[in-house]
Motif scaffolding. Structure first.
Motif, mmCIF file in Angstrom:
data_model
loop_
_atom_site.group_PDB
_atom_site.id
_atom_site.type_symbol
_atom_site.label_atom_id
_atom_site.label_comp_id
_atom_site.label_asym_id
_atom_site.label_seq_id
_atom_site.Cartn_x
_atom_site.Cartn_y
_atom_site.Cartn_z
ATOM 1 N N PHE A 12 0.814 -1.225 0.000
ATOM 2 C CA PHE A 12 0.000 0.000 0.000
ATOM 3 C C PHE A 12 0.845 1.272 0.000
ATOM 4 O O PHE A 12 0.359 2.336 0.358
ATOM 5 C CB PHE A 12 -0.956 0.027 1.196
ATOM 6 N N ALA A 13 2.123 1.177 -0.395
ATOM 7 C CA ALA A 13 3.050 2.306 -0.288
ATOM 8 C C ALA A 13 3.258 2.999 -1.624
ATOM 9 O O ALA A 13 3.066 2.418 -2.697
ATOM 10 C CB ALA A 13 4.393 1.832 0.251
ATOM 11 N N SER A 14 3.691 4.256 -1.551
ATOM 12 C CA SER A 14 4.118 4.965 -2.744
ATOM 13 C C SER A 14 5.331 4.251 -3.344
ATOM 14 O O SER A 14 6.002 3.456 -2.676
ATOM 15 C CB SER A 14 4.493 6.405 -2.399
ATOM 16 N N ALA A 15 5.626 4.546 -4.590
ATOM 17 C CA ALA A 15 6.763 3.893 -5.240
ATOM 18 C C ALA A 15 8.056 4.149 -4.480
ATOM 19 O O ALA A 15 8.892 3.259 -4.332
ATOM 20 C CB ALA A 15 6.880 4.387 -6.683
ATOM 21 N N ALA A 16 8.210 5.362 -3.951
ATOM 22 C CA ALA A 16 9.451 5.705 -3.257
ATOM 23 C C ALA A 16 9.608 4.956 -1.945
ATOM 24 O O ALA A 16 10.722 4.659 -1.523
ATOM 25 C CB ALA A 16 9.497 7.209 -3.004
ATOM 26 N N ALA A 17 8.491 4.650 -1.280
ATOM 27 C CA ALA A 17 8.552 3.967 0.016
ATOM 28 C C ALA A 17 8.459 2.453 -0.103
ATOM 29 O O ALA A 17 8.700 1.741 0.871
ATOM 30 C CB ALA A 17 7.423 4.470 0.914
ATOM 31 N N SER A 18 8.125 1.951 -1.283
ATOM 32 C CA SER A 18 7.789 0.536 -1.414
ATOM 33 C C SER A 18 8.983 -0.396 -1.292
ATOM 34 O O SER A 18 8.813 -1.582 -1.041
ATOM 35 C CB SER A 18 7.087 0.286 -2.754
ATOM 36 N N SER A 19 10.200 0.124 -1.445
ATOM 37 C CA SER A 19 11.371 -0.749 -1.343
ATOM 38 C C SER A 19 11.603 -1.238 0.081
ATOM 39 O O SER A 19 12.234 -2.259 0.299
ATOM 40 C CB SER A 19 12.622 -0.011 -1.822
ATOM 41 N N GLY A 20 11.117 -0.465 1.067
ATOM 42 C CA GLY A 20 11.306 -0.853 2.457
ATOM 43 C C GLY A 20 12.501 -0.221 3.118
ATOM 44 O O GLY A 20 12.790 -0.530 4.283
ATOM 45 N N ALA A 21 13.227 0.643 2.450
ATOM 46 C CA ALA A 21 14.327 1.352 3.101
ATOM 47 C C ALA A 21 13.777 2.139 4.289
ATOM 48 O O ALA A 21 12.649 2.633 4.238
ATOM 49 C CB ALA A 21 15.008 2.284 2.109
ATOM 50 N N PRO A 22 14.544 2.259 5.377
ATOM 51 C CA PRO A 22 13.998 2.918 6.576
ATOM 52 C C PRO A 22 13.621 4.372 6.369
ATOM 53 O O PRO A 22 12.665 4.854 6.978
ATOM 54 C CB PRO A 22 15.113 2.759 7.609
ATOM 55 N N PHE A 23 14.364 5.080 5.522
ATOM 56 C CA PHE A 23 14.073 6.484 5.260
ATOM 57 C C PHE A 23 13.861 6.689 3.763
ATOM 58 O O PHE A 23 14.594 6.138 2.944
ATOM 59 C CB PHE A 23 15.219 7.379 5.744
ATOM 60 N N VAL A 24 12.866 7.493 3.434
ATOM 61 C CA VAL A 24 12.600 7.831 2.039
ATOM 62 C C VAL A 24 13.314 9.147 1.769
ATOM 63 O O VAL A 24 12.876 10.212 2.214
ATOM 64 C CB VAL A 24 11.091 7.956 1.769
ATOM 65 N N GLU A 25 14.420 9.060 1.046
ATOM 66 C CA GLU A 25 15.276 10.225 0.842
ATOM 67 C C GLU A 25 15.228 10.705 -0.603
ATOM 68 O O GLU A 25 16.213 11.196 -1.138
ATOM 69 C CB GLU A 25 16.706 9.885 1.276
ATOM 70 N N GLU A 26 14.083 10.564 -1.205
ATOM 71 C CA GLU A 26 13.829 11.130 -2.527
ATOM 72 C C GLU A 26 12.477 11.821 -2.489
ATOM 73 O O GLU A 26 11.586 11.430 -1.719
ATOM 74 C CB GLU A 26 13.838 10.052 -3.601
ATOM 75 N N PRO A 27 12.290 12.865 -3.263
ATOM 76 C CA PRO A 27 11.008 13.587 -3.239
ATOM 77 C C PRO A 27 9.846 12.693 -3.675
ATOM 78 O O PRO A 27 9.998 11.831 -4.537
ATOM 79 C CB PRO A 27 11.232 14.723 -4.245
ATOM 80 N N VAL A 28 8.702 12.912 -3.034
ATOM 81 C CA VAL A 28 7.484 12.187 -3.388
ATOM 82 C C VAL A 28 6.381 13.210 -3.673
ATOM 83 O O VAL A 28 6.157 14.116 -2.864
ATOM 84 C CB VAL A 28 7.028 11.233 -2.264
ATOM 85 N N ALA A 29 5.717 13.060 -4.783
ATOM 86 C CA ALA A 29 4.672 14.016 -5.185
ATOM 87 C C ALA A 29 3.334 13.604 -4.569
ATOM 88 O O ALA A 29 2.415 13.157 -5.276
ATOM 89 C CB ALA A 29 4.583 14.086 -6.704
#
Length: 398
Positions: A12-29
């Motif tokens: 149920f995650a955005s593409a940027a968060a879907s990898s499971g890395a602890p921090f999302v360090e790229e912009p998300v629209a």
């Protein structure tokens, strides 16, 4: 914080968060924000249906629910939490407008109208697909973290909006227990209370600050926080509260040297389980009763675990704890919650902009060594000791 977790898919995650890395360090629209809260009754006729929602699945008869209902009935059957959320909703919208950030903000509850399922459905009907949620809870535990993530997953599953070629996704801002915007109102309240006691002639060693939060079962406390690291008794839940309280008192000693001898305790309130089940202690009222024998003459009761003055604050602290202080012969002040304090509102939108901008973890503000907390909850985080794992958004499986 760092994590050795191997990235995994996050449902149920955005593409940027879907990898499971602890921090999302790229912009998300993100195209909408979702303010999520507990909810509360709006009148006497709502009280028992609301409490049935809160205790769903436990088989608690209405006769026992009525014992709790008296707290709400004392205030006309109206929980203050809904009005606080309406005020916070407007404050968040105003802060977004001030910054020129064009994001609509929706509000949905777990246990009362507007329900989270209906809110997510409305956001989707309005054309929004990538949502970022803010839950009105700052700490790690099942009820204050994972259950909100389960709420999001349930909303997407029951509506079918989390499936198909164009699914709705829901991420969640990091837990903000040690974010400066959340902590500042508590510090201001503690400082004002302590300075008031000192100005009245109370010796600093005769003043005690009680940092109070909602008690939870020891089994749930032990499972709070990521399962891949060791926690002291009380798990991440107690550790986070203790770290914030220690920061507040250390800052107070630096800025008000006369307050350096003021002591403090982390205490708990609002226990609701059977006597046979161990919950976090000490209870705030029990601790107040012990203080006179320790030479304490004044107490500042600080609702560190609460975002606003909702029922547990107004009944359990303003009513019961203040009565306990009076019975013990103590001068007492209940300090403020964040509510719509400007620092708190600004801080919440700062958390939103972290995710909009992909701010690196190393640049994120935090006031304790435990932070900054994760964007994507780690595997096994905040399991319900009774129910186990159910589908949840914004975190690694399970």
């Amino acid at each position: 914080m760092t994590s050795g977790d191997t990235p995994q898919t996050v449902p149920f995650a955005s593409a940027a968060a879907s990898s499971g890395a602890p921090f999302v360090e790229e912009p998300v629209a993100y195209d909408a924000l979702l303010l999520s809260s507990f909810g509360g009754p709006e009148g006497q006729d709502d009280v028992i249906p609301f409490l049935r929602n809160v205790t769903r699945g436990r088989g608690i008869p209405d006769e026992r629910l009525e014992e709790v209902a008296v707290h709400y009935r004392h205030f006309g059957g109206i929980s203050p939490i809904n009005q606080h959320n309406r005020e916070l909703l407007e404050a968040l919208r105003a802060e977004l407008q001030r910054r020129g950030v064009d994001l609509p903000v929706y509000w949905g509850n777990r246990n009362w109208e507007p329900y989270i399922e209906d809110t997510v459905a409305q956001a989707a009907a309005d054309g929004h697909r990538t949502l970022l949620a803010i839950a009105t809870s700052a700490y790690s535990s099942y009820s204050s973290d994972r259950q909100y993530r389960e709420d999001f997953a349930r909303a997407l599953l029951t509506t079918g909006l989390g499936e198909g070629d164009d699914p709705v996704t829901i991420d969640k801002v990091r837990l903000f227990f040690d974010h400066p915007g959340f902590v500042e109102p508590f510090y201001e309240g503690v400082r004002a209370a302590v300075e008031g006691f000192l100005a009245e002639g109370t010796a600093p060693e005769a003043v005690r600050v009680l940092f109070s939060t909602h008690s939870i079962p020891m089994g749930d406390a032990a499972k709070s926080g990521p399962g891949d690291r060791e926690w002291p008794a009380g798990g991440a839940y107690a550790a986070q509260h203790s770290a914030v309280a220690a920061h507040i008192m250390d800052r107070l000693a630096r800025e008000v040297p006369a307050a350096g001898a003021v002591g403090w305790d982390l205490v708990y309130q609002s226990r609701s389980g059977p006597p046979s089940q161990p919950w976090l202690e000490p209870d705030v009222n029990d601790r107040i009763a012990e203080l006179p024998a320790e030479g304490i003459r004044a107490v500042a009761i600080t609702p560190l675990g609460f975002v606003s003055d909702h029922m547990e604050v107004m009944w359990d602290l303003d009513n019961e704890a203040m009565a306990s202080a009076e019975e013990a012969g103590l001068a007492a002040v209940r300090t403020q919650t964040p509510g719509t304090h400007p620092a708190f509102v600004v801080g919440l939108i700062d958390l939103v902009e972290e995710r909009l901008n992909g701010t690196p973890a190393a640049e994120r503000p935090h006031l304790t060594e435990l932070g900054p907390w994760y964007d994507v909850s780690r595997a096994g985080d905040c399991e319900n000791a009774r129910l186990g794992f159910r589908p949840a958004a914004a975190g690694l499986l399970p």
